[in-house]
Design a protein around this motif. Structure first.
Motif, PDB file in Angstrom:
ATOM      1  N   MET A   1       0.877  -1.290   0.010  1.00  0.00           N
ATOM      2  CA  MET A   1      -0.010   0.063   0.044  1.00  0.00           C
ATOM      3  C   MET A   1       0.973   1.251   0.199  1.00  0.00           C
ATOM      4  O   MET A   1       0.732   2.290  -0.734  1.00  0.00           O
ATOM      5  CB  MET A   1      -0.843  -0.063   1.281  1.00  0.00           C
ATOM      6  CG  MET A   1      -1.675   1.359   1.347  1.00  0.00           C
ATOM      7  SD  MET A   1      -2.956   0.911   2.194  1.00  0.00           S
ATOM      8  CE  MET A   1      -3.539   2.534   2.649  1.00  0.00           C
ATOM      9  N   ILE A   2       1.825   1.124   0.786  1.00  0.00           N
ATOM     10  CA  ILE A   2       2.841   2.550   0.895  1.00  0.00           C
ATOM     11  C   ILE A   2       3.513   2.586  -0.398  1.00  0.00           C
ATOM     12  O   ILE A   2       3.850   3.530  -1.011  1.00  0.00           O
ATOM     13  CB  ILE A   2       3.790   2.379   2.189  1.00  0.00           C
ATOM     14  CG1 ILE A   2       4.470   3.716   2.304  1.00  0.00           C
ATOM     15  CG2 ILE A   2       4.753   1.263   1.880  1.00  0.00           C
ATOM     16  CD1 ILE A   2       3.451   4.612   2.979  1.00  0.00           C
ATOM     17  N   GLU A   3       3.996   1.467  -1.082  1.00  0.00           N
ATOM     18  CA  GLU A   3       4.466   1.610  -2.463  1.00  0.00           C
ATOM     19  C   GLU A   3       3.589   2.254  -3.483  1.00  0.00           C
ATOM     20  O   GLU A   3       4.089   3.004  -4.326  1.00  0.00           O
ATOM     21  CB  GLU A   3       5.033   0.431  -2.918  1.00  0.00           C
ATOM     22  CG  GLU A   3       6.182  -0.323  -2.074  1.00  0.00           C
ATOM     23  CD  GLU A   3       5.531  -1.140  -0.883  1.00  0.00           C
ATOM     24  OE1 GLU A   3       4.473  -1.382  -0.686  1.00  0.00           O
ATOM     25  OE2 GLU A   3       6.543  -1.932   0.072  1.00  0.00           O
ATOM     26  N   GLY A   4       2.351   1.910  -3.366  1.00  0.00           N
ATOM     27  CA  GLY A   4       1.289   2.434  -4.495  1.00  0.00           C
ATOM     28  C   GLY A   4       1.188   3.983  -4.121  1.00  0.00           C
ATOM     29  O   GLY A   4       1.167   4.681  -5.228  1.00  0.00           O
ATOM     30  N   LEU A   5       1.175   4.490  -2.923  1.00  0.00           N
ATOM     31  CA  LEU A   5       0.989   5.833  -2.417  1.00  0.00           C
ATOM     32  C   LEU A   5       2.526   6.490  -2.854  1.00  0.00           C
ATOM     33  O   LEU A   5       2.312   7.815  -3.449  1.00  0.00           O
ATOM     34  CB  LEU A   5       1.077   6.246  -0.989  1.00  0.00           C
ATOM     35  CG  LEU A   5       0.936   7.397  -0.510  1.00  0.00           C
ATOM     36  CD1 LEU A   5      -0.304   8.103  -1.087  1.00  0.00           C
ATOM     37  CD2 LEU A   5       0.845   7.197   1.195  1.00  0.00           C
ATOM     38  N   ALA A   6       3.411   5.955  -2.697  1.00  0.00           N
ATOM     39  CA  ALA A   6       4.818   6.446  -3.128  1.00  0.00           C
ATOM     40  C   ALA A   6       4.952   6.594  -4.732  1.00  0.00           C
ATOM     41  O   ALA A   6       5.113   7.755  -5.174  1.00  0.00           O
ATOM     42  CB  ALA A   6       5.973   5.671  -2.991  1.00  0.00           C
ATOM     43  N   ALA A   7       4.305   5.598  -5.425  1.00  0.00           N
ATOM     44  CA  ALA A   7       4.221   5.823  -6.974  1.00  0.00           C
ATOM     45  C   ALA A   7       3.257   7.082  -7.382  1.00  0.00           C
ATOM     46  O   ALA A   7       3.552   7.763  -8.229  1.00  0.00           O
ATOM     47  CB  ALA A   7       3.606   4.515  -7.646  1.00  0.00           C
TER      48      ALA A   7
END
Length: 128
Positions: A1-7
């Motif tokens: 989830m945090i990776e999607g937000l970072a993207a």
């Protein structure tokens, strides 16, 4: 989830950078010191367009999308996000060069205006 937000954050930063490259020179008319930030950014944007390179933010975004388990995309940021809004057929090399020419022309015009205005202001000053 945090990776999607970072993207997603990278996409927003990337779009903001593109807008700054294209139109940031207008800010220089009012705030001359922004030129020290804008000129290198505009140069980078023009080099990316003329060189046909992919901005380093694109692979970074893709990396975070893959970590989040989200499918990436082919091509660059402009081709994926911006071009469908402007040219649904996709980004061609000629259009990429045209964008570079437009960015360069707009910024040359703005900076020429800034220099002319500064010269006029400098000529009107008196020594005290």
């Amino acid at each position: 989830m945090i990776e999607g937000l970072a993207a997603d954050i990278i996409v927003i930063v990337h779009l903001g950078f593109i807008v700054f490259v294209a139109l940031g020179g207008i800010l220089v008319i009012k705030w001359h010191k922004i030129a020290f930030l804008h000129l290198p950014c505009a140069l980078w944007g023009v080099l990316i367009a003329f060189g046909g390179w992919i901005c380093p933010l694109t692979p970074l975004e893709m990396h975070f999308r893959q970590l989040a388990g989200i499918a990436g995309y082919d091509g660059g940021f402009i081709d994926h996000y911006v071009m469908p809004l402007v040219y649904p057929a996709g980004l061609t090399r000629g259009m990429q060069i045209a964008f570079g020419v437009i960015i360069l022309a707009v910024n040359l015009f703005v900076y020429a205006r800034v220099l002319v205005n500064r010269t006029k202001q400098g000529n009107g000053r008196t020594l005290s």
